[in-house]
Design an enzyme around this catalytic site. Sequence first.
Site, short mmCIF file in Angstrom:
data_model
loop_
_atom_site.label_atom_id
_atom_site.label_comp_id
_atom_site.label_asym_id
_atom_site.label_seq_id
_atom_site.Cartn_x
_atom_site.Cartn_y
_atom_site.Cartn_z
CD GLU A 1 -1.57 -6.30 5.58
OE1 GLU A 1 -1.71 -5.09 5.83
OE2 GLU A 1 -1.16 -6.71 4.48
CB CYS B 1 -0.99 -0.04 1.15
SG CYS B 1 -2.37 1.12 0.94
CB SER C 1 -0.68 -11.52 36.83
OG SER C 1 -0.65 -12.28 35.62
N GLY C 2 -1.15 -14.74 37.64
CA GLY C 2 -2.12 -15.81 37.40
C GLY C 2 -2.48 -15.93 35.94
N GLY C 3 -1.99 -14.99 35.11
CA GLY C 3 -2.27 -15.01 33.69
C GLY C 3 -1.23 -15.78 32.90
CB VAL C 4 -1.21 -16.81 29.32
CG1 VAL C 4 -0.26 -17.55 28.38
CG2 VAL C 4 -2.53 -17.55 29.40
CG ASP C 5 1.19 -12.39 28.64
OD1 ASP C 5 0.99 -13.31 27.83
OD2 ASP C 5 0.69 -11.26 28.52
CB SER C 6 3.27 -13.34 34.83
OG SER C 6 2.07 -13.91 35.32
CB SER C 7 1.87 -18.57 33.94
OG SER C 7 0.96 -18.01 34.86
CG HIS D 1 -3.68 -3.63 3.27
ND1 HIS D 1 -2.66 -3.21 4.09
CD2 HIS D 1 -4.25 -2.50 2.76
CE1 HIS D 1 -2.62 -1.88 4.10
NE2 HIS D 1 -3.57 -1.43 3.30
#
Length: 510
Positions: free
Chosen positions: A170, A80, A222-228, A168
């Site tokens: 994508e 583009c 935190s109990g979330g995916v990222d920090s785990s 585009h």
Amino acid sequence: MAQIIILDFGSQYTQLIARRVREANIYCEIYPFSSVNKINFDAEVKGIILSGSPCSVRENNAPDVPFSLFEKNIPILGVCYGAQLIAQKFGGNVEPSKIREYGRANLNFIDTTNPLFKNINQNSQVWMSHGDTITTIPDSFIGLAGTESVKNGAYQIKNQAIFGIQFHPEVTHSTDGKQLLNNFLIDICQCVPSWTPNAFAKTSIESLKKQLQNEKVVLGLSGGVDSSVAALLLHEAIDKNLYCVFIDSGLLRKNEYEEVLHSYKNLGLNVIGVNAKNEFYTALENLSDPEQKRKAIGKTFIDIFEREANKIKDVKWLAQGTIYPDVIESVSVNGTSVTIKSHHNVGGLPEKMNLKIVEPLKMLFKDEVRKVGKEVKLPENILNRHPFPGPGLAIRILGDITEKKVNILQEADFVYIQNLKDSGWYDKIWQAGAILLNAQSVGVMGDERTYENVVALRAVTSLDGMTADWVHIPYELLAKISNEIINKVKGVNRVVYDISSKPPATIEWE
């Protein structure tokens, strides 16, 4: 260094380009166009993609790159705005479109002998989104594709691996977009598809071992995916030298603190659990403004985290679950820093505690984090958990926060989520949650009139939270959930369902 460099001119689709490249198991990185002179285009860089932009190449001070970029003998694909920029720099004409070209179109001419359009059929559907168009291309260019209204829809510079497309590839509306990108990545750039969750996990663990040298690291879970996932990678690298702090703010979902803490300990993680409910409730007392609530929660978290971390002797590193969108969004396309998300730098903790930062996930998108989590055996109850806001239920309770309101919302949310799980809908939804409104309504229970709280239910589908659509949960299931909440949760007499998409609404209410 990445195999593919994406130069960002400010397009809303830039991260989507990167996601498509990563889906082909090819590692890429996004850089602001303004930092092009600082990039080391070494032998590992196999190709360059120039993104779209909300700007026009005809404007004064339009985003630009030096001509030397096109003399590096590295394949380039302009998308583009990127295509229009290349055409203009080489002597072509870019003019305002007579009719704004936005939406679906079909390529009624394709040079299928060109490697960029290998295995792409005539009349392929593409997605247009531009107010300018390339009216003429230089003699040194070859036209490769066009639509009824866009003659120069794609081109190549003769005898050079430099291409431009005005659509585009994508976005999913470009039906052969994935094929076109793969043609560029694999056939033209000769990229090796080696970017896999398993490969990332292995190389990341080895890299962390060398970087940390068995020094002590503290991480706020935190109990979330990222920090785990970050915790598991660090645990594999340095074992007991990782110290995890899991703080119960009193704003988590029902039973979440106990269940997640149990899961962490079963994984062999060195976890310190901190019950700090009362400290958070005190900090939030009489606060109704969402930003004030966020700041109060952030400050309280920092104070508690610092207090607990200081009990651990000789800590050298602070680990964070920063992911790639956090990094990208912390830098503008002009290269100047903008306000960094509070969870990106934990509110200045590294400076206060004189710690170095380690961010194992800083080059991953959210869906890639989940894939890596699966590789490192993160339990399903954490791996497949819906995203949850950092401030927790405080921003799902409109108005001031009290322990009573938190308990009402926890119970309503528990009924909602449990029904989604029991019915098989939970895994079809990207994020769901209940919101306690700062409004009360009249109701009738038995022979008495009531004046109680309203709960709104929210459920969306999304890939990464940047855009989202509301979920068409069956009416029968919504009726069952509503009935159970009203009957089981004291203090609620009305349930409503949010059918707003993002944009224009956000996923969370505050």
